[in-house]
Design an enzyme around this catalytic site. Structure first.
Site, PDB file in Angstrom:
ATOM      1  N   PRO A   2       0.842  -1.171   0.000  1.00  0.00           N
ATOM      2  CA  PRO A   2       0.000   0.000   0.000  1.00  0.00           C
ATOM      3  C   PRO A   2       0.890   1.237   0.000  1.00  0.00           C
ATOM      4  CG  PRO A   2      -0.917  -1.590   1.488  1.00  0.00           C
ATOM      5  CD  PRO A   2       0.345  -2.183   0.949  1.00  0.00           C
ATOM      6  N   GLU A   3       0.374   2.290  -0.545  1.00  0.00           N
ATOM      7  CA  GLU A   3       1.141   3.520  -0.680  1.00  0.00           C
ATOM      8  C   GLU A   3       0.755   4.482   0.449  1.00  0.00           C
ATOM      9  OE1 GLU A   3       1.081   4.769  -4.821  1.00  0.00           O
ATOM     10  OE2 GLU A   3       0.359   2.797  -5.417  1.00  0.00           O
TER      11      GLU A   3
END
Length: 283
Positions: A2-3
């Site tokens: 995930p960013e």
DNA sequence: CTTGTACCCTGACCGC
DNA sequence: TGCGGTCAGGGTACAA
């Protein structure tokens, strides 16, 4: 992983329920869950009895700030890591695991109040690192600036991109240049800024720097509001999905008409990862 | 220094 | 049903 928006969503979720909690014991189900490798016994022993003073985020890293001396338990979820907190009424976490589909538990943190912090990671690309405050500070200093910080300007983005020949898409993924950007938001920001992802990072004009800076911050803010993008693996704490996948304009939309000009969106591979872009309006 | 490639790991999916 | 190939939102070691 995930960013930035996804990791920040996880951070907020965990902070709300973990700050002030005390770790009683830790159980690791795989040796390879430590980011530096090495034996697990010193890691688990050092965490017993520690209080979680705060949950911080830097780029895509979670930092559990531990009392009493500010040591940092760093966590990276990378592609498939997920967290959940089981209530004291479900001390083994069995019911929660069944409910949210945690079937690859890699670490369990037993809390003093009977709750259980679970870390699940199918591919085990994520993991943990325990370090002193000074070690964390040094590591963290190697990351680029936070793109959502109030004082992050177009000039900072321009400085981060530098004068290199690498494609701007690749440069955005380099955590030393700017922290927290990953494959999805790199594509989305370049789409919004109407910049060709193949363009050398060092050849952007001042106007393009300003457009990219604006687009990057806008897409990250909107994704954070939507609690992240759940395309396949990402979930917030306790299995909650994000909603921003409905608002992606280019990522994953190969063959669909560009929302700006109608030209079919194309996919190409850069640095071994998919980039989605409009061949007509991203110059 | 910069840039590109291989690799870590497992599961889902597609075509045959 | 089974099999092989491909892909997945990340980071790092290493080579050129």
């Amino acid at each position: 992983m995930p960013e930035l928006p996804e990791v920040e969503t996880i951070r907020r979720d965990l902070a709300a329920v973990l700050e002030g909690a005390t770790i009683v014991s830790v159980r690791l189900h795989h040796d390879d869950i430590l980011l530096d490798g090495g034996p697990t016994a010193p890691f688990t022993a050092a965490l017993a009895g520690r209080r979680i003073d705060a949950l911080e985020r830097r780029g895509k890293n979670l930092a559990f700030r531990l009392g009493p001396d500010g040591d940092v338990l760093q966590a990276q979820v990378r592609m498939t890591g997920r967290f959940a907190v089981a209530p004291a009424a479900d001390p083994s976490g069995k019911r929660l695991r069944a409910k949210i589909g945690f079937s690859h538990i890699a670490a369990e943190f037993e809390l003093a109040d009977g709750r259980l912090l679970l870390y699940d990671d199918v591919r085990r690309l994520g993991g943990f690192r325990l370090q002193s405050a000074a070690e964390w500070a040094a590591r963290e200093a190697g990351l680029g600036p936070e793109p959502l910080a109030d004082d992050y300007r177009a000039a900072d983005l321009a400085a981060g991109l530098g004068r290199g020949r690498a494609p701007v898409k690749n440069a955005l993924l380099d955590q030393r240049r700017v922290a927290g950007i990953g494959n999805i938001y790199a594509s989305e920001a370049l789409f919004r800024a109407r910049i060709d992802p193949r363009r050398p990072a060092g050849e952007l004009s001042g106007d393009q720097h300003r457009r990219l800076h604006r687009a990057l911050r806008a897409v990250l803010r909107e994704a954070l509001e939507g609690e992240g993008t759940s395309l396949r693996d990402y979930r917030a704490v306790n299995g909650r999905s994000g909603r921003f996948q409905e608002r992606l304009r280019a990522y994953g939309r190969e063959g669909e008409p560009c929302p700006r000009c109608g030209t079919p969106i194309e996919r190409l591979v850069q640095a071994g990862r998919s980039t989605f872009f409009c061949p007509a309006c991203q110059a």
